[in-house]
Design a protein around this motif. Structure first.
Motif, short mmCIF file in Angstrom:
data_model
loop_
_atom_site.label_atom_id
_atom_site.label_comp_id
_atom_site.label_asym_id
_atom_site.label_seq_id
_atom_site.Cartn_x
_atom_site.Cartn_y
_atom_site.Cartn_z
N UNK A 12 2.58 -3.08 4.36
CA UNK A 12 3.18 -4.18 3.60
C UNK A 12 2.52 -4.33 2.23
N UNK A 13 1.20 -4.19 2.19
CA UNK A 13 0.50 -4.27 0.91
C UNK A 13 0.91 -3.12 -0.01
N UNK A 14 1.06 -1.93 0.55
CA UNK A 14 1.52 -0.79 -0.25
C UNK A 14 2.88 -1.08 -0.88
N UNK A 15 3.78 -1.64 -0.08
CA UNK A 15 5.12 -1.95 -0.58
C UNK A 15 5.06 -3.03 -1.67
N UNK A 16 4.27 -4.06 -1.42
CA UNK A 16 4.14 -5.11 -2.43
C UNK A 16 3.57 -4.55 -3.73
N UNK A 30 -2.07 -4.23 -8.84
CA UNK A 30 -1.25 -3.12 -8.34
C UNK A 30 -2.14 -2.04 -7.73
N UNK A 31 -3.23 -1.71 -8.39
CA UNK A 31 -4.12 -0.67 -7.87
C UNK A 31 -4.75 -1.11 -6.55
N UNK A 32 -5.14 -2.37 -6.47
CA UNK A 32 -5.73 -2.86 -5.22
C UNK A 32 -4.72 -2.76 -4.08
N UNK A 33 -3.46 -3.08 -4.34
CA UNK A 33 -2.43 -3.05 -3.31
C UNK A 33 -2.03 -1.61 -2.95
N UNK A 34 -1.84 -0.77 -3.98
CA UNK A 34 -1.33 0.58 -3.75
C UNK A 34 -2.40 1.58 -3.32
N UNK A 35 -3.62 1.40 -3.80
CA UNK A 35 -4.69 2.36 -3.53
C UNK A 35 -5.81 1.77 -2.69
N UNK A 36 -6.32 0.62 -3.12
CA UNK A 36 -7.46 0.02 -2.42
C UNK A 36 -7.16 -0.35 -0.98
N UNK A 37 -5.93 -0.80 -0.72
CA UNK A 37 -5.61 -1.30 0.63
C UNK A 37 -5.73 -0.22 1.69
#
Length: 346
Positions: free
Chosen positions: A161-165, A186-193
């Motif tokens: 879900x975080x990746x999608x957000x 965006x980086x935290x959601x797409x990569x960090x998560x």
């Protein structure tokens, strides 16, 4: 051995060259390599389908290489418990499959022609096949996660879900928010998560304590952001293909990475900074002369210096997240990643 993680020539003993990871303890190194070797075997099995086309397309990016950074974080996290525990390898496979699935979807959205030096799946089989293969990989990851228990399923779903957000946020842009804050989000959601969940899974399925699991997850999120930001800097600062692509690629394609965002938001009145803002305001720099001029100006700009300071601050924050973990080779290995990120962008 796992390509792009292990130096096949055996140079720099104890170092995972592509990631700057130092494993000074032979037992820890052997353990981590053992996990990664088994992950590679399980990955090949997990993407096999009754349909030969699906198998071929699903193996396409997996066989193109990659750093296997997420399985590596699982293997290192497990060092704080029992790295030989039954679910460590499947957990690492879940993380890598999830990551691979996002690459198929990203390439469709970005209309990418190449991924990891090979034709992207969308350029080879068309967008519809690439999207569906990404869905297949997500499904395989969920299937394996189900064998790990409800908590693993829940965490994998929440990470997804975080990746999608993150992807949605990147697609629609900053809207009324600060562009730099938006980019970091965006980086935290797409990569960090996903890297955070990888480190968490390592601790969880290795049987580490709750405090150690939380420390690993916090570290994973921050180190993931730091790695992405350092790649941004390398795209501008490196004179070689150190970043894995031709320097200035993001600039040419109009991708607003951190140094560019700092430059555009800056108010420096010197002629070089003013000229840089003028060039960047034109969008993607497809003109070779403008691209070269912007790259030269960025390399000497206050914006690049500020971006370096930001990367170092993330690397130091990641190191601080390791404080609850016991001293020893596994913790020192994780700390070496912080050193590497700080050094590669200085």
């Amino acid at each position: 051995m796992v390509e792009d993680v292990v130096n096949p020539a055996g140079e720099h003993s104890g170092q995972f060259g592509a990631l700057g990871l130092h494993l000074a303890d032979p037992r820890v190194e052997a353990s981590v390599l053992g996990v990664l070797d088994r992950v590679e075997t399980e990955l090949r099995a997990s993407v096999t389908s009754a349909d030969p086309l699906v198998t071929e397309a699903a193996r396409h990016l997996m066989e193109a290489g990659g750093k296997r950074f997420r399985p590596l974080l699982v293997a290192l996290g497990a060092q704080f418990g029992d790295p030989d525990a039954t679910h460590v390898v499947p957990a690492a496979v879940v993380m890598e499959l999830t990551h691979l699935a996002t690459l198929y979807h990203d390439d469709v959205m970005d209309e990418a022609a190449v991924r990891r030096g090979a034709p992207s799946a969308n350029s080879r089989w068309a967008n519809s096949v690439a999207i569906l293969v990404g869905d297949f990989l997500f499904a395989r990851a969920a299937d394996i996660a189900a064998d790990l228990g409800p908590e693993a399923v829940r965490l994998q779903a929440r990470t997804f879900a975080r990746l999608v957000h993150g992807q949605i946020a990147e697609t629609v842009g900053p809207r009324d928010t600060d562009p730099v804050a938006h980019y970091l989000h965006v980086i935290a959601e797409k990569t960090g998560s996903l890297i955070a969940t990888s480190a968490r899974f390592g601790g969880m399925f290795g049987g580490a304590s709750a405090a150690h699991i939380e420390a690993l997850a916090g570290y994973g999120e921050i180190i993931g952001v730091a790695f992405q930001l350092s790649d941004d800097l390398l795209d501008i600062a490196s004179e070689s293909v150190q970043s894995g692509k031709t320097p200035g690629t993001d600039l040419r394609e109009g991708v607003p990475t951190l140094p560019v965002l700092y430059a555009m938001a800056g108010d420096d009145a010197d002629a070089a900074s003013v000229r840089l803002r003028e060039i960047l305001a034109t969008g993607p720099l497809v003109d070779d002369a403008l691209h070269a001029e912007a790259l030269t100006l960025l390399r000497e700009s206050p914006a690049l210096k500020r971006a370096r300071e930001t990367v170092r601050s993330y690397a130091e924050e990641a190191r601080a997240r390791l404080t609850p973990l016991p001293e020893g080779p596994p913790r020192r290995a994780l700390e070496s990643l912080c050193d590497y990120i700080a050094d590669r962008t200085s």
